[in-house]
Scaffold this motif. Structure first.
Motif, short mmCIF file in Angstrom:
data_model
loop_
_atom_site.label_atom_id
_atom_site.label_comp_id
_atom_site.label_asym_id
_atom_site.label_seq_id
_atom_site.Cartn_x
_atom_site.Cartn_y
_atom_site.Cartn_z
N TYR A 94 56.92 63.87 21.86
CA TYR A 94 57.03 62.97 22.97
C TYR A 94 55.60 62.29 22.42
N TRP A 95 54.50 62.44 21.37
CA TRP A 95 53.06 61.81 21.78
C TRP A 95 54.14 60.75 20.18
N HIS A 96 54.86 60.35 19.69
CA HIS A 96 54.80 59.62 19.01
C HIS A 96 55.55 58.05 19.99
N CYS A 97 56.45 58.77 20.93
CA CYS A 97 57.14 58.00 22.15
C CYS A 97 55.68 57.26 22.91
N ARG A 98 54.63 58.28 23.10
CA ARG A 98 53.45 57.88 24.18
C ARG A 98 53.14 56.63 23.11
N LEU A 99 52.50 56.91 21.92
CA LEU A 99 51.44 56.01 20.90
C LEU A 99 52.09 55.05 21.17
N LEU A 100 53.36 54.97 21.38
CA LEU A 100 54.66 53.23 20.98
C LEU A 100 54.04 52.71 22.08
N CYS B 71 57.09 43.44 21.46
CA CYS B 71 58.55 43.88 20.85
C CYS B 71 59.02 44.46 19.81
N ASP B 72 58.06 43.87 18.98
CA ASP B 72 58.27 45.31 17.51
C ASP B 72 58.38 46.73 18.09
N LEU B 73 57.14 46.59 18.30
CA LEU B 73 56.76 48.09 18.51
C LEU B 73 58.04 48.99 19.53
N LEU B 74 58.22 47.96 20.80
CA LEU B 74 59.31 48.65 21.87
C LEU B 74 60.67 48.77 20.95
N GLY B 75 60.97 47.96 20.45
CA GLY B 75 62.43 48.40 18.75
C GLY B 75 62.17 49.41 18.69
N VAL B 76 61.21 49.29 17.89
CA VAL B 76 60.92 50.83 16.65
C VAL B 76 60.92 51.97 17.39
N ASN C 91 36.19 46.59 25.14
CA ASN C 91 36.66 45.17 24.05
C ASN C 91 37.20 45.39 22.44
N LEU C 92 37.08 46.22 22.46
CA LEU C 92 36.27 46.89 20.89
C LEU C 92 38.29 47.30 20.25
N VAL C 93 38.94 45.83 21.05
CA VAL C 93 40.58 46.76 20.14
C VAL C 93 40.49 46.67 19.06
N ASP C 94 40.28 46.05 18.43
CA ASP C 94 40.51 46.41 16.73
C ASP C 94 39.74 47.54 16.29
N SER C 95 39.30 48.23 16.67
CA SER C 95 38.91 49.84 16.68
C SER C 95 40.44 50.75 17.24
N ALA C 96 40.41 50.22 18.31
CA ALA C 96 41.83 50.56 18.66
C ALA C 96 42.81 50.60 18.39
N LYS C 97 43.02 49.46 17.60
CA LYS C 97 45.13 49.26 16.55
C LYS C 97 44.68 50.04 15.72
N PRO C 98 43.85 49.80 14.52
CA PRO C 98 44.08 50.96 13.63
C PRO C 98 44.50 52.35 13.84
N LEU C 99 43.40 52.93 15.09
CA LEU C 99 43.40 54.67 15.34
C LEU C 99 44.75 54.71 16.11
N LEU C 100 45.48 54.20 16.81
CA LEU C 100 46.68 54.19 17.76
C LEU C 100 48.04 53.83 16.31
N ARG C 101 47.50 53.40 15.53
CA ARG C 101 48.85 53.30 14.02
C ARG C 101 48.55 54.21 13.38
N LYS C 102 47.15 55.22 13.11
CA LYS C 102 47.66 56.37 12.35
C LYS C 102 48.09 57.10 13.39
N ALA C 103 47.74 57.81 13.92
CA ALA C 103 48.40 58.82 15.23
C ALA C 103 49.76 58.44 15.21
N ILE C 104 49.99 57.30 15.29
CA ILE C 104 51.61 57.16 15.14
C ILE C 104 52.26 57.09 14.00
#
Length: 429
Positions: free
Chosen positions: A128-134, A151-156, A107-120
């Motif tokens: 492959y990784w760009h799509c998987r992380l999105l 939906c915004d991320l899936l559009g990207v 339940n540390l979603v606020d830690s997961a989001k910035p990590l995934l955003r940076k990785a993206i």
């Protein structure tokens, strides 16, 4: 391995071989596997080996033990070190992906989001990784019920896939966006998106199983769209095509040939899962159309298939399919007067929900509603009222809320002298 990278030392290959031997033993010897990997650090290895070993340890600990904190520690080190090593994308992004899974689990979603955003942000040269992380970040937003961000991320993702020449993955992103729009009940916006999806799917030429799986995804959304709109008769042609697709997929062999475009390395669902899903939407259609015997027949087939799959596959989606099927068949039993069977199946839903907190959160209101309907069928109006009142407190879904209120109103009418409570609903929602 690139020519400018030195060949691994014999000691490293030996330890890695032992670790893999213990991991794949029957039963797996995870403690010995971990000891072998930890021994790598005694040799003060170069950064590439150090980062990869931290990733391997983190992955093994996460998937095979309950020592999540130690797994997280190794993955954080892998992510940090791999960012300092050039051309080390697989280790870097796999560490970020698994680490964000752990954060979500804790339940540390606020830690997961910035990590995934940076990785993206830093993975745009690695399709492959760009799509998987999105996909992963979109799923996280979906679990939080932030469907707009998802939906915004899936559009990207769809636009990125188009740019890198992957029409297959563009279709997956677009279909996923359509699925979320259906969840949001944006029916007017879904129609043009589904039309676009249909064109992309029909024009794409590639692996036959991947093409048929896209068609199944597309047709599932079409059937759901028609059912949501109450257009039961319009469903039949799509449902027939869907059943034909599943028959076609079952005759095709899985090809191990890797696609040329790394952005195409995705599958929507295993074909066995697709088969259950087709049974499920067939049951939904049969219930809406009033074909209760047909609904029972397809539910029985689907539940038998699920029991076989769950002996070999622990995927959470199978439990979700099982709960939804049982919810439908319970209503069917109550309508046809099979009250004892309905109660047994309600008990099965309870047991499934107890095994998964997320499943219980998503289906608690439906469970209390089914109990309320059962109570009405055996003329226990006080208990029915209590169940419906609890269900109302647990749902924010407009259609379910309306269904519960309608049944609660029928309880008040049967009990008599409940005009004050009945009138409250006129001013609610």
């Amino acid at each position: 391995m690139a020519s400018n990278v030195e060949a691994p030392e014999p000691w490293y290959l030996a330890l890695l071989g032992f670790a893999e031997h213990f991991r794949t033993s029957s039963p797996p010897k995870i403690r010995l596997c971990v000891h072998c990997l930890q021994a790598v650090f005694q040799f003060e290895p170069p950064q590439r080996i150090e980062a990869r070993t931290h990733l391997q340890l983190g992955s093994v600990l996460y998937h095979h033990t309950k020592n999540i904190e130690l797994a997280k520690d190794h993955l954080e080190k892998a992510w940090y070190i791999a960012q300092q090593v050039p051309q080390f994308e697989d280790v870097k992004f796999e560490a970020a992906s698994i680490l964000s899974e752990i954060f979500c689990q804790q339940n540390l979603v606020d830690s997961a989001k910035p990590l995934l955003r940076k990785a993206i942000q830093i993975s745009q040269q690695t399709p492959y990784w760009h799509c998987r992380l999105l996909f992963q970040l979109a799923q996280l937003h979906t679990l939080e019920k932030d469907l707009v961000s998802a939906c915004d991320l899936l559009g990207v993702g769809a636009e990125y896939a188009r740019v890198v020449g992957s029409e297959y993955t563009r279709a997956l992103f677009t279909l996923s966006k359509g699925m979320l729009m259906l969840m949001e009940k944006k029916l007017s916006e879904v129609h043009p998106l589904l039309t676009l999806c249909g064109t992309i799917v029909e024009n794409w030429q590639g692996n036959p199983i991947q093409k048929e799986s896209l068609r199944v995804f597309f047709l599932i959304l079409q059937v759901t769209h028609y059912l949501d709109a109450g257009q039961v008769k319009s469903v039949k042609p799509c449902l027939k095509q869907l059943q034909q697709c599943i028959q076609t997929i079952s005759t095709l062999h899985d090809d191990e040939i890797l696609p040329n475009n790394p952005a195409d390395l995705f599958h929507w669902l295993p074909k066995e899962h697709m088969c259950v899903l087709v049974y499920l939407v067939t049951v939904m259609h049969s219930m809406q159309a009033g074909y209760l015997e047909k609904a029972q027949k397809y539910t029985d087939k689907a539940l038998m298939q699920l029991e076989k799959l769950k002996m070999l596959d622990s995927s959470p989606i199978l439990s979700t399919f099982q709960v939804i099927l049982l919810e439908h068949i319970i209503m069917c039993r109550l309508v046809t007067g099979h009250k004892a069977t309905a109660l047994q199946e309600i008990s099965q839903v309870c047991q499934l929900c107890q095994q998964s907190p997320r499943l219980f959160t998503n289906h608690a209101a439906q469970l209390h509603t089914l109990l309320g309907l059962y109570c009405i069928s055996v003329n226990c109006m006080d208990n029915a009222e209590a169940q419906f009142t609890t269900a109302l407190q647990l749902t924010s879904h407009q259609e379910l809320w309306t269904f519960i209120v309608t049944n609660l109103a029928s309880v008040y009418i049967r009990e008599g002298n409940r005009h004050q409570e009945f009138s409250q609903f006129k001013h609610s929602k």
